[in-house]
Each structure stands twice: as structure tokens, then as C-alpha cells.
Design an enzyme around this catalytic site. Structure first.
Site, PDB file in Angstrom:
ATOM      1  N   GLY A  41       0.783  -1.231   0.000  1.00  0.00           N
ATOM      2  CA  GLY A  41       0.000   0.000   0.000  1.00  0.00           C
ATOM      3  C   GLY A  41       0.814   1.279   0.000  1.00  0.00           C
ATOM      4  N   SER A  42       2.076   1.213  -0.459  1.00  0.00           N
ATOM      5  CA  SER A  42       2.859   2.453  -0.465  1.00  0.00           C
ATOM      6  C   SER A  42       2.290   3.448  -1.485  1.00  0.00           C
ATOM      7  CB  SER A  42       4.341   2.183  -0.725  1.00  0.00           C
ATOM      8  OG  SER A  42       4.558   1.735  -2.038  1.00  0.00           O
ATOM      9  N   ASN A  43       1.732   2.958  -2.573  1.00  0.00           N
ATOM     10  CA  ASN A  43       1.093   3.883  -3.526  1.00  0.00           C
ATOM     11  C   ASN A  43      -0.182   4.465  -2.944  1.00  0.00           C
ATOM     12  OD1 ASN A  43       2.476   4.122  -6.285  1.00  0.00           O
ATOM     13  ND2 ASN A  43       2.686   1.961  -5.778  1.00  0.00           N
ATOM     14  N   MET A 119      -3.513  -7.133  -7.430  1.00  0.00           N
ATOM     15  CA  MET A 119      -2.953  -8.293  -8.130  1.00  0.00           C
ATOM     16  C   MET A 119      -4.036  -9.214  -8.704  1.00  0.00           C
ATOM     17  SD  MET A 119       0.098  -7.405  -7.748  1.00  0.00           S
ATOM     18  CE  MET A 119       1.185  -8.746  -8.196  1.00  0.00           C
ATOM     19  N   ARG A 120      -5.134  -8.614  -9.155  1.00  0.00           N
ATOM     20  CA  ARG A 120      -6.198  -9.405  -9.785  1.00  0.00           C
ATOM     21  C   ARG A 120      -6.422  -8.883 -11.196  1.00  0.00           C
ATOM     22  NH1 ARG A 120      -5.852 -13.487  -7.406  1.00  0.00           N
ATOM     23  NH2 ARG A 120      -7.754 -14.242  -8.405  1.00  0.00           N
ATOM     24  N   ASN A 136      -4.426   2.187 -13.497  1.00  0.00           N
ATOM     25  CA  ASN A 136      -3.501   1.187 -12.960  1.00  0.00           C
ATOM     26  C   ASN A 136      -2.086   1.739 -12.995  1.00  0.00           C
ATOM     27  OD1 ASN A 136      -2.706  -1.420 -11.992  1.00  0.00           O
ATOM     28  ND2 ASN A 136      -1.996  -1.931 -14.053  1.00  0.00           N
ATOM     29  N   HIS A 138       2.045   0.351 -13.058  1.00  0.00           N
ATOM     30  CA  HIS A 138       2.861  -0.841 -13.321  1.00  0.00           C
ATOM     31  C   HIS A 138       4.344  -0.461 -13.283  1.00  0.00           C
ATOM     32  CE1 HIS A 138       3.877  -4.757 -14.828  1.00  0.00           C
ATOM     33  NE2 HIS A 138       4.669  -4.191 -15.718  1.00  0.00           N
TER      34      HIS A 138
HETATM   35  C1  GRF Z   1       3.878  -1.328  -7.407  1.00  0.00           C
HETATM   36  O1  GRF Z   1       5.195  -1.494  -7.809  1.00  0.00           O
HETATM   37  C2  GRF Z   1       2.952  -1.252  -8.593  1.00  0.00           C
HETATM   38  O2  GRF Z   1       3.546  -0.719  -9.719  1.00  0.00           O
HETATM   39  C3  GRF Z   1       2.616  -2.700  -8.825  1.00  0.00           C
HETATM   40  O3  GRF Z   1       2.526  -3.263  -7.543  1.00  0.00           O
HETATM   41  C4  GRF Z   1       3.348  -2.535  -6.638  1.00  0.00           C
HETATM   42  C5  GRF Z   1       2.490  -2.137  -5.470  1.00  0.00           C
HETATM   43  O4  GRF Z   1       3.240  -1.555  -4.445  1.00  0.00           O
HETATM   44  N1  GRF Z   1       1.406  -2.818  -9.612  1.00  0.00           N
HETATM   45  P1  GRF Z   1       2.525  -0.915  -3.160  1.00  0.00           P
HETATM   46  O5  GRF Z   1       1.609  -1.991  -2.577  1.00  0.00           O
HETATM   47  O6  GRF Z   1       1.769   0.282  -3.591  1.00  0.00           O
HETATM   48  O7  GRF Z   1       3.645  -0.589  -2.223  1.00  0.00           O
END
Ligand code: GRF
Length: 219
Positions: A41-43, A119-120, A136, A138
Site C-alpha cells: 500500500g505504499s502507492n 494483483m487481480r 492502474n 505498473h
Molecule cells: C507497485 O510497484 C505497482 O507498480 C505494482 O505493484 C506494486 C504495489 O506496491 N502494480 P505498493 O503496494 O503500492 O507498495
């Protein structure tokens, strides 16, 4: 604003990605986001911080996570964002899971779906409900290296530059119109972990900006 580029101070990736700071990303109205996350969940946190710092005019209505261990849920609680666990193992078909997601997002008045480490594989059920308002992120410069091993594949391919991409989602994995990218040089000493860590710094920088840009593109 200046159009003169100082080659001595610019970071390597700025030579490739557009200088996003020159795009006006202020939004007239507050976006209502629904976030999907499976992992750390860092994003999610980067988006929540941008909202708290008032650099992104938005509100996270709800976080849906599918993995009971996802740290994203703890982070959401810290930011006082409601959370809902939908364990994908309880849904025999992907469409069933997406149908439940749509119900929850509609109940929380969500207008933009933000996948942040979800991741789905997305189905037509979600895309039909939210049209082109599904985003999304990536960890590669798409269309290179889609799929769950994007960082490892970039390393194995020997490319010298990789990065991250925010895009509108479609039915293919890590595919759809690109909104924003940032490039990250690969160092000779990089492992998948060190490279992913540097990519994530860029992810956290561009995701809030890309959300605002997406809203500008599709008001
Ligand atoms: C990120 O690197 C994103 O690009 C990929 O999954 C990772 C999720 O990281 N789809 P976080 O859970 O947001 O730390």
C-alpha cells in the site's frame, strides 16, 4: 515557467519523461476515489499524502483489499479511510468479485477506480461500470514487461532504462492508454529489490499527478 533546460542539474529520467510540473493539474472539483490494493500500500499512502498536502484535490472514499495480510489496510486506517476486505478465494469467478467491488464502490459514491498494486485481473464487469475511469500503475515502461515480473524481466533483458507507467485499464493485463511515465536508470549493481525500490520512488511521485491528469483528460 521556463523552457530552458539546464542539462547540468536535470535528473536523467527528466530527459525522457515530460516535465509534468509544467502541466496545470489543479482540479476544479474534488475527485472521489475508490482504491484497490493487494499489498504493502505504499502507492495508496502516496496518494493519501498528496491529498493531505492538498496537491491532489481528491478524497479516498474506500479501500478494497483482497489479501487479509495486506498492509494497505493498516495504512488506510491511519488515514481514516474505510476499508473492505473481499477475499478473492471466496468468489468462484473473477466477474463475481468485480460485481461485489462495483456494488461497494457505488455504495461509497466512488467515481474513479485506482488500482494500486491490485494483483487481480480486471473483468468487463468493472470496466463497464466505470468505463474509462479505471487507472492502474505498473513498474515498467509499458508496453515493455507487462505482468507480475516486470522488474525482474527488465533486469534480465539487460535494458539500461526502465521505470513505471500509469495507464487507463483495459481487459488485457497492464494494457490501455498511457497517462504518465517516469524513467529509472538500471545500475550495474541493481537487484530486483534495489531497482523496484527506486522505481517506487517514481511511482509515488507520478501516481497522484497522473490521477489529476486523467481527470483533466476525461472530465
Ligand atoms: C507497485 O510497484 C505497482 O507498480 C505494482 O505493484 C506494486 C504495489 O506496491 N502494480 P505498493 O503496494 O503500492 O507498495
Amino acid at each position: 515557467m521556463t523552457d530552458v533546460v539546464n542539462q547540468e542539474t536535470i535528473e536523467p529520467w527528466e530527459l525522457i519523461s515530460p516535465p509534468v510540473e509544467t502541466v496545470d493539474l489543479t482540479l476544479p472539483q474534488r475527485l472521489r476515489l475508490g482504491v484497490l490494493a493487494s499489498g504493502s500500500g505504499s502507492n495508496f499512502a502516496a496518494i493519501a499524502q498528496a491529498i493531505a498536502a492538498q496537491t491532489l484535490n481528491a478524497q479516498i472514499q474506500v479501500l478494497i483489499y483482497n489479501n487479509p495480510q495486506a498492509k494497505a489496510a493498516e495504512r488506510a486506517t491511519q488515514y481514516h479511510v474505510p476499508t473492505v476486505l473481499l477475499n478473492h478465494r471466496h468468489y468462484p469467478h473473477r466477474e463475481d468479485l468485480d460485481g461485489e467491488i462495483v456494488k461497494i464502490f457505488k455504495a461509497h459514491n466512488v467515481e474513479w477506480v485506482v488500482m494500486a498494486g491490485w494483483m487481480r485481473i480486471v473483468t468487463a464487469v468493472l470496466l463497464e461500470a466505470y468505463g474509462d475511469r479505471v487507472l492502474n500503475i505498473h513498474p515498467s515502461l509499458l508496453p515493455s514487461f507487462p505482468g507480475i515480473h516486470g522488474v525482474e524481466q527488465a533486469l534480465a533483458a539487460g535494458v539500461k532504462i526502465t521505470g513505471c507507467t500509469v495507464h487507463f485499464a483495459d481487459l488485457e493485463v497492464d494494457s490501455g492508454p498511457i497517462i504518465m511515465q517516469a524513467a529509472v536508470p538500471i545500475l550495474p549493481t541493481d537487484t530486483a529489490e534495489t531497482l523496484h525500490a527506486r522505481i517506487q520512488i517514481q511511482e509515488h511521485r507520478i501516481y497522484p499527478q497522473a490521477i489529476a491528469l486523467a481527470a483533466k483528460l476525461k472530465p
